[in-house]
Design an enzyme around this catalytic site. Structure first.
Site, PDB file in Angstrom:
ATOM      1  N   MET A  47       0.798  -1.211  -0.046  1.00 49.91           N
ATOM      2  CA  MET A  47      -0.046  -0.003   0.044  1.00 49.91           C
ATOM      3  C   MET A  47       0.908   1.284   0.028  1.00 49.91           C
ATOM      4  O   MET A  47       0.542   2.306   0.125  1.00 49.91           O
ATOM      5  CB  MET A  47      -0.794   0.089   1.101  1.00 49.91           C
ATOM      6  CG  MET A  47      -1.964  -1.064   1.145  1.00 49.91           C
ATOM      7  SD  MET A  47      -3.305  -0.630   2.169  1.00 49.91           S
ATOM      8  CE  MET A  47      -2.753  -0.570   3.817  1.00 49.91           C
ATOM      9  N   HIS A  54       9.756  -3.350   3.288  1.00 50.15           N
ATOM     10  CA  HIS A  54       9.472  -3.826   1.872  1.00 50.15           C
ATOM     11  C   HIS A  54      10.767  -4.069   0.920  1.00 50.15           C
ATOM     12  O   HIS A  54      10.466  -4.804  -0.108  1.00 50.15           O
ATOM     13  CB  HIS A  54       8.561  -2.411   1.438  1.00 50.15           C
ATOM     14  CG  HIS A  54       7.349  -2.185   2.158  1.00 50.15           C
ATOM     15  ND1 HIS A  54       7.090  -1.311   2.757  1.00 50.15           N
ATOM     16  CD2 HIS A  54       6.265  -2.820   1.852  1.00 50.15           C
ATOM     17  CE1 HIS A  54       5.889  -1.254   3.318  1.00 50.15           C
ATOM     18  NE2 HIS A  54       5.239  -2.172   2.527  1.00 50.15           N
ATOM     19  N   GLN A 171      -2.609 -12.368   8.032  1.00 51.23           N
ATOM     20  CA  GLN A 171      -3.046 -11.984   6.390  1.00 51.23           C
ATOM     21  C   GLN A 171      -2.304 -12.948   5.732  1.00 51.23           C
ATOM     22  O   GLN A 171      -2.839 -13.727   4.605  1.00 51.23           O
ATOM     23  CB  GLN A 171      -2.535 -10.538   6.082  1.00 51.23           C
ATOM     24  CG  GLN A 171      -2.586 -10.099   4.427  1.00 51.23           C
ATOM     25  CD  GLN A 171      -1.992  -9.133   4.447  1.00 51.23           C
ATOM     26  OE1 GLN A 171      -2.592  -7.765   4.593  1.00 51.23           O
ATOM     27  NE2 GLN A 171      -0.832  -8.756   3.887  1.00 51.23           N
TER      28      GLN A 171
END
Length: 299
Positions: A47, A54, A171
């Site tokens: 996002m 990341h 998730q």
């Protein structure tokens, strides 16, 4: 230079030469692709508001594919009306600079209307009962929104592998289950939690933390450390040790601290022995954070 793609049509067209190179080599039983296959494509869904966590996902992707595509999209479906969708950080220039530094070939950066064309109702992927516990108890529609956008990304991009972080443990488990249940022909890879020097798990929402809130945020990792330290004494003692950390931090409000089976996410009871996953979520001021750690219960 990272090529920016903003529409589904442009993305499919740009990736077509890669897909043609892997369709024959890259589809084998169970969706497992040979590491030696050329022109493989890895997806890193994000996002935005990219950080060192990341970077690790991008580098993991690079180990398993010749081409990497990162999606930058703040998905409205996974936010409840009272959550931080509008203020969620969107430092696009900074994000694109990181992609350049990491040599990422493609960036998929769609607008909302591109991802969700106007209909009376959007088709939703349901996370089921597994998406209603733990994080799902506090964010009831969250995982349906996550799985819906991830399924769309898989269909648009058709990657050989997709990389997710272990910080979002529930998730990750739900995405893996969806891939198995819906027969997506790809492999899910996971990168370990990346932490700040003081133990705080890296998160895009850490940018919200200022002053005393930043120090209070350490209560999550401290609670998990306390659980780990007492894990040999059983579930009850371990969880009590973790909850005591929260009790002594006035600026932290715990949503949950639980021990579950590391493979199935099923609740575990006293007497369980083996690897478990300690998961926690807490609010630090107006900022909600999550964290987790694997622990060994029993002798």
């Amino acid at each position: 230079m990272t090529r920016i793609l903003k529409t589904v049509a442009d993305t499919r067209q740009a990736l077509e030469p890669i897909r043609k190179g892997t369709k024959v080599l890259g589809r084998i039983v169970g969706g497992r692709i040979p590491v030696s296959a050329k022109h493989r494509l890895a997806l890193v869904p994000t996002m935005g508001a990219l950080h060192d966590g990341h970077r690790e996902l991008i580098r993991l992707a690079r180990e398993h594919a010749d081409n990497v595509i990162v999606s930058l999209y703040v998905n409205p479906l996974q936010f409840a009306p009272d959550e931080d969708f509008e203020k969620y950080p969107r430092p696009v220039e900074q994000d694109l600079a990181m992609l350049e530094e990491e040599g990422v070939e493609f960036c998929f950066m769609p607008a909302d209307e591109e991802m969700y064309p106007e209909h009376e109702e959007v088709t939703i992927v349901s996370a089921g009962e597994a998406g209603r516990i733990l994080e799902g108890e506090f964010r009831p529609t969250h995982f349906d929104g996550v799985l819906t956008v991830v399924a769309k990304l898989f269909n648009i991009i058709d990657p050989d592998v997709a990389c997710f972080g272990e910080k979002d443990a529930q998730q990750l488990a739900l995405v893996r289950r969806m891939v198995d249940d819906l027969d997506f022909p790809l492999e899910i890879l996971a990168a370990p939690v990346v932490r700040e020097a003081d133990g705080l798990a890296r998160s895009s929402r850490n940018t919200y933390l200022q002053g005393e809130d930043r120090a209070a945020a350490l209560s999550l990792s401290k609670a998990l450390s306390a659980v780990e330290a007492k894990a040999g004494e059983g579930v009850t003692v371990a969880l009590a040790a973790g909850k005591e950390i929260y009790e002594h931090e006035a600026l932290a409000s715990m949503d949950y601290l639980e021990l579950v089976d590391a493979a199935s996410f099923a609740p575990i009871s006293e007497g369980f022995q083996g690897e478990a996953l300690a998961l926690t979520a807490a609010r630090i001021g107006t900022t909600r954070l999550i964290d987790n750690r694997r622990v060994q219960l029993g002798a």
